[in-house]
Write a protein that holds these residues in place. Structure first.
Motif, short mmCIF file in Angstrom:
data_model
loop_
_atom_site.label_atom_id
_atom_site.label_comp_id
_atom_site.label_asym_id
_atom_site.label_seq_id
_atom_site.Cartn_x
_atom_site.Cartn_y
_atom_site.Cartn_z
N GLY A 1 0.81 -1.21 0.00
CA GLY A 1 0.00 0.00 0.00
C GLY A 1 0.84 1.26 0.00
N ASP A 2 0.18 2.40 -0.21
CA ASP A 2 0.90 3.66 -0.36
C ASP A 2 0.74 4.63 0.81
OD1 ASP A 2 -1.85 4.16 -1.12
OD2 ASP A 2 -1.17 6.09 -1.91
N ARG A 3 -0.12 4.30 1.78
CA ARG A 3 -0.36 5.23 2.87
C ARG A 3 -0.12 4.57 4.23
NH1 ARG A 3 -3.13 9.83 2.08
NH2 ARG A 3 -1.94 10.33 3.96
N LYS A 4 0.00 5.40 5.25
CA LYS A 4 0.27 4.91 6.60
C LYS A 4 -0.83 3.97 7.08
CE LYS A 4 -1.82 8.90 8.95
NZ LYS A 4 -1.57 10.04 9.87
N ILE B 1 -0.01 0.44 6.29
CA ILE B 1 1.08 -0.10 7.11
C ILE B 1 0.60 -0.35 8.54
CG2 ILE B 1 3.43 0.27 7.90
CD1 ILE B 1 3.03 0.06 4.80
N ILE B 2 -0.09 0.62 9.11
CA ILE B 2 -0.58 0.48 10.48
C ILE B 2 -1.55 -0.70 10.59
CG2 ILE B 2 -1.98 1.57 12.28
CD1 ILE B 2 -0.85 4.29 11.27
N THR C 1 5.00 -5.81 5.32
CA THR C 1 4.45 -4.68 4.57
C THR C 1 5.42 -4.16 3.52
OG1 THR C 1 5.23 -3.19 6.32
CG2 THR C 1 2.94 -3.92 6.45
N ILE C 2 4.85 -3.82 2.37
CA ILE C 2 5.60 -3.17 1.30
C ILE C 2 4.95 -1.82 1.03
CG2 ILE C 2 6.33 -3.27 -1.11
CD1 ILE C 2 6.20 -6.32 -0.94
N GLY C 3 5.68 -0.76 1.26
CA GLY C 3 5.17 0.58 0.99
C GLY C 3 5.58 1.04 -0.39
N VAL C 4 4.64 1.62 -1.14
CA VAL C 4 4.95 2.10 -2.49
C VAL C 4 4.94 3.63 -2.49
CG1 VAL C 4 3.93 0.02 -3.48
CG2 VAL C 4 2.56 2.09 -3.37
N THR C 5 5.96 4.21 -3.13
CA THR C 5 6.09 5.68 -3.12
C THR C 5 5.53 6.34 -4.37
OG1 THR C 5 8.30 5.59 -4.10
CG2 THR C 5 8.16 5.53 -1.69
N THR D 1 7.97 4.94 6.07
CA THR D 1 9.07 4.48 6.93
C THR D 1 8.76 4.73 8.40
OG1 THR D 1 10.67 4.92 5.17
CG2 THR D 1 11.53 4.72 7.41
N ILE D 2 8.24 5.91 8.71
CA ILE D 2 7.92 6.25 10.09
C ILE D 2 6.94 5.25 10.70
CG2 ILE D 2 6.61 7.91 11.51
CD1 ILE D 2 7.93 10.14 9.89
N HIS D 3 6.02 4.76 9.89
CA HIS D 3 5.00 3.85 10.40
C HIS D 3 5.38 2.38 10.25
CE1 HIS D 3 2.71 7.63 10.22
NE2 HIS D 3 2.10 7.12 11.27
#
Length: 218
Positions: free
Chosen positions: A166-169, A172-173, A182-186, A196-198
């Motif tokens: 996903g792309d938002r916090k 991730i949360i 989790t894989i974060g997309v920018t 990263t913070i989350h």
């Protein structure tokens, strides 16, 4: 990475819904007498539950006002806004690669499933997902953690072998609350810093990097 199932967020991960979402928010605000912000000032509304966005935009928790705003938003979104949307480059190829590798794939979006299913069908992605999961129109499962729990139970998935992309916090949360990788997309609407913070376990900058991260491509 040991996994056999991947949950994909929709807005900002599979598709770019900016025009539809921002236009519908502007329409709703105008109809109830508020001066709407410019579209670029509404990027933060892409991802969270729409009720939360209107609550912040209108600076209110009044259920009557929020219900009216959501109804106006949906009156345009259900017929026009959901198709004011574009598929991110490389998404189809990435999904095909992941499916060919044997992964189960699911859509996990805070958007009502009645809209999410139409969007997936519109872009010809139905055969690339085992199921499309979203919230109900009354807001049930609009919180990502609740939605992910529901999917895990419905599909009998193990958290240790399930990945959230996903792309938002909120993605991730929600995933971290159930111990998913989790894989974060920018390339969507969240920044690398937000992800990263989350606690995103991995960060990618384009859809094809998801397959590379899973070691499905060189």
């Amino acid at each position: 990475m040991l996994a056999n199932a991947i949950l994909f967020d929709l807005d900002g991960t599979l598709t770019d819904p900016k025009l539809g979402i921002t236009s519908c928010i502007q329409f709703a605000l105008s109809e109830i007498g508020y001066q709407p912000p410019e579209a670029d000032e509404l990027n933060w509304c892409i991802g969270p539950p729409i009720k939360d966005s209107f609550s912040q935009l209108l600076q209110t928790s009044d259920e009557t006002i929020l219900t009216q705003a959501i109804a106006l938003y949906r009156s345009r979104f259900s017929t026009i806004g959901l198709f004011e949307n574009t598929l991110y480059p490389q998404i189809i190829e990435t999904l095909k690669t992941i499916r060919l590798a044997g992964y189960q794939t699911f859509v996990a979006t805070s958007k009502p499933s009645i809209y999410a299913i139409q969007i997936i069908e519109h872009f010809g992605l139905s055969l690339l997902f085992d199921h499309v999961y979203g919230s109900e129109l009354d807001g049930t499962r609009s919180i990502k953690a609740d939605l992910i729990h529901y999917i895990l139970v419905q599909e009998n998935l193990l958290p240790a072998s399930t990945i959230m992309v996903g792309d938002r916090k909120h993605d991730i949360i929600g995933a971290k609350s159930h111990n998913l990788t989790t894989i974060g997309v920018t390339y969507g609407y969240g920044t690398e810093q937000e992800l990263t913070i989350h606690g995103a376990d991995f960060i990618v900058h384009s859809p094809d990097e998801i397959a590379k991260l899973l070691r499905l491509e060189n």
